[in-house]
Write a protein that holds these residues in place. Structure first.
Motif, short mmCIF file in Angstrom:
data_model
loop_
_atom_site.label_atom_id
_atom_site.label_comp_id
_atom_site.label_asym_id
_atom_site.label_seq_id
_atom_site.Cartn_x
_atom_site.Cartn_y
_atom_site.Cartn_z
N TYR A 83 15.11 -81.70 109.99
CA TYR A 83 13.88 -82.47 110.26
C TYR A 83 14.24 -83.83 110.85
O TYR A 83 13.66 -84.28 111.85
CB TYR A 83 13.11 -82.64 108.95
CG TYR A 83 11.93 -83.58 109.07
CD1 TYR A 83 10.74 -83.15 109.63
CD2 TYR A 83 12.03 -84.90 108.64
CE1 TYR A 83 9.66 -84.02 109.76
CE2 TYR A 83 10.96 -85.77 108.77
CZ TYR A 83 9.78 -85.33 109.33
OH TYR A 83 8.72 -86.17 109.47
N LYS A 84 15.22 -84.50 110.25
CA LYS A 84 15.59 -85.85 110.70
C LYS A 84 16.18 -85.81 112.11
O LYS A 84 15.94 -86.73 112.91
CB LYS A 84 16.57 -86.50 109.72
CG LYS A 84 15.96 -86.77 108.35
CD LYS A 84 17.03 -87.27 107.39
CE LYS A 84 16.54 -87.27 105.96
NZ LYS A 84 17.65 -87.47 105.01
N ILE A 85 16.93 -84.78 112.42
CA ILE A 85 17.48 -84.66 113.78
C ILE A 85 16.34 -84.53 114.79
O ILE A 85 16.34 -85.18 115.84
CB ILE A 85 18.46 -83.47 113.87
CG1 ILE A 85 19.75 -83.79 113.10
CG2 ILE A 85 18.78 -83.13 115.34
CD1 ILE A 85 20.75 -82.65 113.04
N GLN A 86 15.33 -83.72 114.45
CA GLN A 86 14.20 -83.59 115.37
C GLN A 86 13.44 -84.91 115.49
O GLN A 86 12.98 -85.27 116.57
CB GLN A 86 13.26 -82.45 114.94
CG GLN A 86 13.92 -81.07 115.02
CD GLN A 86 14.69 -80.86 116.32
OE1 GLN A 86 14.13 -80.86 117.41
NE2 GLN A 86 16.01 -80.69 116.21
N GLN A 87 13.34 -85.66 114.39
CA GLN A 87 12.70 -86.99 114.45
C GLN A 87 13.42 -87.87 115.47
O GLN A 87 12.79 -88.54 116.29
CB GLN A 87 12.75 -87.67 113.08
CG GLN A 87 11.81 -87.08 112.05
CD GLN A 87 10.35 -87.40 112.34
OE1 GLN A 87 9.66 -86.63 113.00
NE2 GLN A 87 9.90 -88.54 111.88
N LEU A 88 14.76 -87.86 115.42
CA LEU A 88 15.53 -88.69 116.36
C LEU A 88 15.32 -88.25 117.81
O LEU A 88 15.46 -89.04 118.73
CB LEU A 88 17.02 -88.63 116.01
CG LEU A 88 17.43 -89.40 114.77
CD1 LEU A 88 18.88 -89.12 114.40
CD2 LEU A 88 17.23 -90.91 114.98
N LEU A 89 15.00 -86.96 117.98
CA LEU A 89 14.77 -86.44 119.34
C LEU A 89 13.30 -86.55 119.75
O LEU A 89 12.91 -86.06 120.81
CB LEU A 89 15.22 -84.96 119.41
CG LEU A 89 16.73 -84.73 119.28
CD1 LEU A 89 17.03 -83.23 119.12
CD2 LEU A 89 17.47 -85.28 120.50
N GLY A 90 12.50 -87.17 118.89
CA GLY A 90 11.07 -87.32 119.21
C GLY A 90 10.29 -86.03 119.06
O GLY A 90 9.25 -85.85 119.72
N GLU A 91 10.77 -85.12 118.20
CA GLU A 91 10.11 -83.82 118.00
C GLU A 91 9.61 -83.73 116.56
O GLU A 91 10.11 -84.42 115.68
CB GLU A 91 11.10 -82.68 118.24
CG GLU A 91 11.72 -82.66 119.62
CD GLU A 91 10.87 -81.91 120.63
OE1 GLU A 91 9.72 -81.55 120.31
OE2 GLU A 91 11.38 -81.67 121.74
N ARG A 92 8.64 -82.83 116.31
CA ARG A 92 8.16 -82.60 114.95
C ARG A 92 8.59 -81.22 114.48
O ARG A 92 8.39 -80.24 115.18
CB ARG A 92 6.63 -82.67 114.89
CG ARG A 92 5.98 -83.88 115.51
CD ARG A 92 6.48 -85.20 114.94
NE ARG A 92 6.60 -85.26 113.48
CZ ARG A 92 5.59 -85.46 112.63
NH1 ARG A 92 4.38 -85.62 113.08
NH2 ARG A 92 5.79 -85.49 111.34
N LEU A 93 9.17 -81.17 113.31
CA LEU A 93 9.50 -79.89 112.68
C LEU A 93 8.66 -79.84 111.40
O LEU A 93 8.93 -80.58 110.45
CB LEU A 93 10.99 -79.83 112.34
CG LEU A 93 11.51 -78.56 111.69
CD1 LEU A 93 11.43 -77.37 112.64
CD2 LEU A 93 12.96 -78.74 111.22
#
Ligand code: GUN
Ligand code: ZN
Length: 437
Positions: free
Chosen positions: A340-350
């Protein structure tokens, strides 16, 4: 005929959630039960309905108010790396050479492999993981120890003797012929024994000569139904070195494609830095990219574009995994917290539905095993995990303010770990080891 009736709140996915409120994508039963007969799920649904289908003398276990989910699935782990976790290294190649390869040399000893196998199964079942896809070491003894322990526990495990014949210490090298012969021996000894599956396992292109890669192709052709597992595009130095070793290939993915390893049921660990061409090749072949978030962060390997790679015109199938011991947690809950946090850094929502889908049905689909594991569907294996979202004082306090299933799942993923696992059932049998074990 032994029957067990397990009562609690049921959650089982039907398909991948399309958005954060996609309640059609899963089955949820607030007062539910799972009827287990001979290791299989015989019925599920509302408690009163399922109770009627059970024998009068069925053993009843009440897990209310906890959630009952299919056992969690981990699609990439290294069984010989339990004593490598938490090794301080600058990057992948330093970590491999300094800690991991020397540690794996110890698995030439059966007694050591057997001792670690016991701990491995204890730790996975403590974390609610009932199926894992594991690399053993290069030594056949390590695969024997892994599969023997799995047979004893009754688990559905996928594992492989690693093939590697260069760029590692002498004690970790086989040869093209030995790697082939011993893989065949592992298949003959273990594939289909109990619930065990054997995977063809060239470690990665750096540690296999072209001659060994040709032997893995031969195995892949001789055993078209087996899983294949290897590593792909994890770290920039690794990619550069790999492409130097195979100058004829267009890119890293093309090396595996040239040896016939790009196909369905082929699992490529990491696959972080793929070009569009490589992602197309993965998608066209049905191969699987296995996302290992805690490892990618721990080794500083990079941020995997989980959402973007699934949104492509040609989506790549994605599985999720701990990658013990590059990974830093045995828990699939913690794994999805980091995803989840990796997607946050990429501007994505999981969203939490997606996370729980990936840990269960998503991984089962990626393994082509959705007819056996990953859901609570009747007729499938009764591998279950019981989760408590109020397992610690901090979780209990936060639970007071939670009003929906999605919020509860998100709490489990964010603060949960093995303490949230109340019980783990393997083929219907309670199997969570004691905390002290
Ligand atoms: N690439 C080749 N071997 C390994 C391994 O053991 N762990 C990780 N993370 N990457 C690898
Ligand atoms: Zn790995």
């Amino acid at each position: 005929m032994t029957e067990t009736l397990i009562r609690g709140r049921l959650l089982s996915f039907r398909r991948a959630p399309e958005h954060a409120a996609d309640s059609e994508s899963y089955l949820y039963e607030g007062d539910g039960a799972v009827l287990v007969r001979d290791g299989l799920i015989a019925a599920i649904g509302n408690y009163a309905d399922v109770r009627e289908k059970a024998a009068v003398d069925a053993t009843e276990i009440d897990h209310r108010p906890h959630l009952i989910l299919p056992g969690l699935i981990d699609c990439h782990v290294h069984f010989p790396q339990m004593q490598v976790i938490a090794s301080y290294a600058a990057n992948l190649l330093e970590w491999l050479n300094t800690y991991t390869f020397p540690e794996e040399c110890r698995f030439v000893e059966s007694a050591h492999a057997q001792r670690i196998a016991t701990h491995f199964f204890d730790e996975f079942l403590r974390n609610g993981t009932t199926t894992a896809v594991a690399y053993c070491s290069v030594h056949k003894a390590s695969a024997d120890a892994f599969f023997a322990e799995s047979l004893k526990r009754g688990t559905l495990m996928i594992g492989g003797k690693v093939m590697m014949d260069r760029n590692a210490p002498q004690g970790l090298l086989d040869t093209p012929q030995l790697g082939y012969d011993e893989t065949r021996a592992v298949i003959e000894d273990w594939h289909g024994k109990g619930r065990n599956h054997v995977a063809i396992t060239p470690r990665f292109a750096i540690t296999s000569t072209p001659e060994q890669m040709a032997m893995t192709q031969r195995l892949a052709e001789e055993f078209p139904d087996l899983h294949i597992q290897t590593h792909l595009s994890e770290n920039h130095d690794e990619i550069r070195y790999t492409c130097e070793l195979f100058p004829d290939a267009i890119d890293y993915t093309d090396i595996y494609a040239r040896y016939g390893l790009l196909r369905k049921k082929a699992l490529f660990g990491h696959a972080i830095h793929l070009s569009e061409r490589e992602a197309d090749a993965m998608a066209d072949s049905g191969a699987v990219a296995v996302h290992c978030p805690t490892s990618n962060l721990f080794l500083g390997s990079g941020l995997f574009s989980l959402k973007a790679i699934q949104r492509r015109e040609k989506p790549v199938t994605v599985a999720v995994a701990t990658d013990i011991g590059g990974g830093s947690s045995y828990s699939m809950l913690k794994t999805m917290d980091e995803a989840y946090k990796i997607q946050q850094l990429l501007g994505e929502r999981l969203n939490p539905l997606e996370s729980f889908y990936h840990m269960t049905l998503g991984n089962a689909v990626a393994l082509d095993l959705a007819g056996r594991i990953g859901t609570l569907d009747p007729g499938t294996d009764a591998d279950l995990v019981i989760l408590n979202a109020a397992a610690t004082p901090a979780m209990r306090l936060r639970m007071e303010t939670i009003t929906s299933l999605s919020e509860e799942l998100f709490l489990l993923q964010t603060l949960g770990d093995d303490r949230s696992v109340v019980e783990t059932y393997v083929a219907g049998k309670a199997s969570k080891p004691e905390a002290a074990a």
